[in-house]
Write a protein that holds these residues in place. Structure first.
Motif, PDB file in Angstrom:
ATOM      1  N   LEU A 152       2.539   1.345   9.852  1.00 32.50           N
ATOM      2  CA  LEU A 152       2.346   2.786   9.983  1.00 32.50           C
ATOM      3  C   LEU A 152       1.982   3.373   8.632  1.00 32.50           C
ATOM      4  O   LEU A 152       2.500   2.948   7.592  1.00 32.50           O
ATOM      5  N   ASP A 153       1.091   4.379   8.634  1.00 30.71           N
ATOM      6  CA  ASP A 153       0.828   5.082   7.382  1.00 30.71           C
ATOM      7  C   ASP A 153       1.951   6.093   7.138  1.00 30.71           C
ATOM      8  O   ASP A 153       2.896   6.213   7.928  1.00 30.71           O
ATOM      9  N   VAL A 154       1.852   6.851   6.043  1.00 32.60           N
ATOM     10  CA  VAL A 154       2.943   7.747   5.658  1.00 32.60           C
ATOM     11  C   VAL A 154       3.109   8.907   6.639  1.00 32.60           C
ATOM     12  O   VAL A 154       4.140   9.594   6.626  1.00 32.60           O
ATOM     13  N   SER A 155       2.120   9.126   7.501  1.00 34.09           N
ATOM     14  CA  SER A 155       2.212  10.182   8.518  1.00 34.09           C
ATOM     15  C   SER A 155       2.660   9.650   9.868  1.00 34.09           C
ATOM     16  O   SER A 155       2.749  10.407  10.840  1.00 34.09           O
ATOM     17  N   GLY A 156       2.921   8.332   9.938  1.00 35.62           N
ATOM     18  CA  GLY A 156       3.386   7.740  11.181  1.00 35.62           C
ATOM     19  C   GLY A 156       2.289   7.254  12.098  1.00 35.62           C
ATOM     20  O   GLY A 156       2.571   6.863  13.240  1.00 35.62           O
ATOM     21  N   ASN A 157       1.033   7.258  11.633  1.00 33.72           N
ATOM     22  CA  ASN A 157      -0.070   6.758  12.447  1.00 33.72           C
ATOM     23  C   ASN A 157      -0.136   5.234  12.377  1.00 33.72           C
ATOM     24  O   ASN A 157       0.091   4.637  11.320  1.00 33.72           O
ATOM     25  N   VAL A 158      -0.453   4.601  13.498  1.00 29.27           N
ATOM     26  CA  VAL A 158      -0.542   3.144  13.552  1.00 29.27           C
ATOM     27  C   VAL A 158      -1.789   2.671  12.818  1.00 29.27           C
ATOM     28  O   VAL A 158      -2.903   3.095  13.131  1.00 29.27           O
TER      29      VAL A 158
ATOM     30  N   SER B 240       0.815  -1.220   0.000  1.00 31.77           N
ATOM     31  CA  SER B 240       0.000   0.000   0.000  1.00 31.77           C
ATOM     32  C   SER B 240       0.846   1.266   0.000  1.00 31.77           C
ATOM     33  O   SER B 240       0.321   2.368  -0.178  1.00 31.77           O
ATOM     34  N   GLY B 241       2.148   1.125   0.220  1.00 35.19           N
ATOM     35  CA  GLY B 241       3.017   2.283   0.364  1.00 35.19           C
ATOM     36  C   GLY B 241       3.273   2.659   1.801  1.00 35.19           C
ATOM     37  O   GLY B 241       4.098   3.537   2.078  1.00 35.19           O
ATOM     38  N   ASN B 242       2.564   2.021   2.741  1.00 32.14           N
ATOM     39  CA  ASN B 242       2.836   2.226   4.158  1.00 32.14           C
ATOM     40  C   ASN B 242       4.111   1.493   4.558  1.00 32.14           C
ATOM     41  O   ASN B 242       4.748   0.827   3.739  1.00 32.14           O
ATOM     42  N   TYR B 243       4.464   1.610   5.825  1.00 29.86           N
ATOM     43  CA  TYR B 243       5.671   0.979   6.325  1.00 29.86           C
ATOM     44  C   TYR B 243       5.328  -0.006   7.440  1.00 29.86           C
ATOM     45  O   TYR B 243       4.481   0.275   8.294  1.00 29.86           O
TER      46      TYR B 243
END
Length: 244
Positions: free
Chosen positions: A36-42, A13-16
């Motif tokens: 984590l999404d690209v903003s660092g949210n779990v 998805s492009g998340n980490y």
């Protein structure tokens, strides 16, 4: 308690997604994987407390969107996770005749399976090797379902620690990289970098050491390039001049 990282990978998805384990003075001990999404949210977080994997060393994203995770409890382990971190399967790959085994890195292979680099401690199946608490090189291959196809232990020396840290696939087999202790050294501070080549069945084709006496040299990573060559990285710690 504190958390120790064990790898990070980019999700489809492009998340980490990062993995690691919790180090407590007392139980429970567990490993964890977090997206984590690209903003660092779990997005999601999973703990694995079944005892199969208590220390995660590596995580890779697969073409299916699933994940392959390597680690150890008392034995080397692999887990296959779905895109939400749920376990599809997990297995141990140790020896009854060893004290413990550990994985450093896992790579998906072109045939759909997995190849793993690591180490085994106290492996002495014949009762003739005075291995003590020393570790030796351990490599193994599985199919896509995690069933072991072959397992190999390489004895370099019975003193101190020897291991492989990463693996890369090439046209006719696998390249493993790591370190071995210098012969006659009574501690683990001085060692040589190694490159080990096997065929696809784990049969060793050649083994090379690189290093100078009294200096710690180690190879930590191996990546196959588009031209088929392998890029190898490592570290150098010594009292002499820097290598050329």
């Amino acid at each position: 308690s504190f958390d120790i990282p064990g790898g990070i990978t980019e999700a489809s998805s492009g998340n980490y997604v990062f993995a690691g384990f919790n180090s407590n003075a007392l139980p429970p001990f567990y490993s964890n994987v977090v997206e984590l999404d690209v903003s660092g949210n779990v997005v999601w977080a999973k703990n694995y407390t079944s005892g199969l994997v208590l220390e995660i060393s590596d995580i890779k994203t697969l073409s299916t969107g699933d994940y392959i995770v390597s680690g150890a409890s008392a034995e080397a382990t692999l887990m296959n996770l779905d895109a939400l971190g749920n376990m599809n399967w997990g297995f141990e790959y140790g020896f009854l005749t060893a004290t413990s085994s550990y994985t450093s890195r896992v790579k998906a292979t072109s045939d759909g399976g997995y190849v793993v680099a690591g180490s085994v401690k106290g492996y002495d199946p014949g009762g003739t090797v005075s291995s003590g608490d020393s570790s030796n090189i351990y490599i193994f291959k599985t199919n896509s379902s995690g069933t072991a196809l072959w397992k190999k232990v390489l004895f370099v020396d019975v003193d101190n620690d020897h291991s492989v840290n990463d693996v890369a696939e090439v046209a006719d087999g696998y390249i493993f990289v790591g370190r071995v202790s210098e012969s006659g050294v009574v501690n683990n501070e001085e060692g040589d970098g190694i490159i080990l080549k096997t065929d696809f069945n784990g049969v060793i084709q050649w083994f090379l050491k690189y290093g100078d006496a009294g200096i710690h040299e180690e190879f930590n990573s191996a990546e196959t390039l588009s031209n088929g060559e392998v890029l190898i990285g490592g570290n150098y710690l010594g009292r002499g001049p820097e290598p050329n």
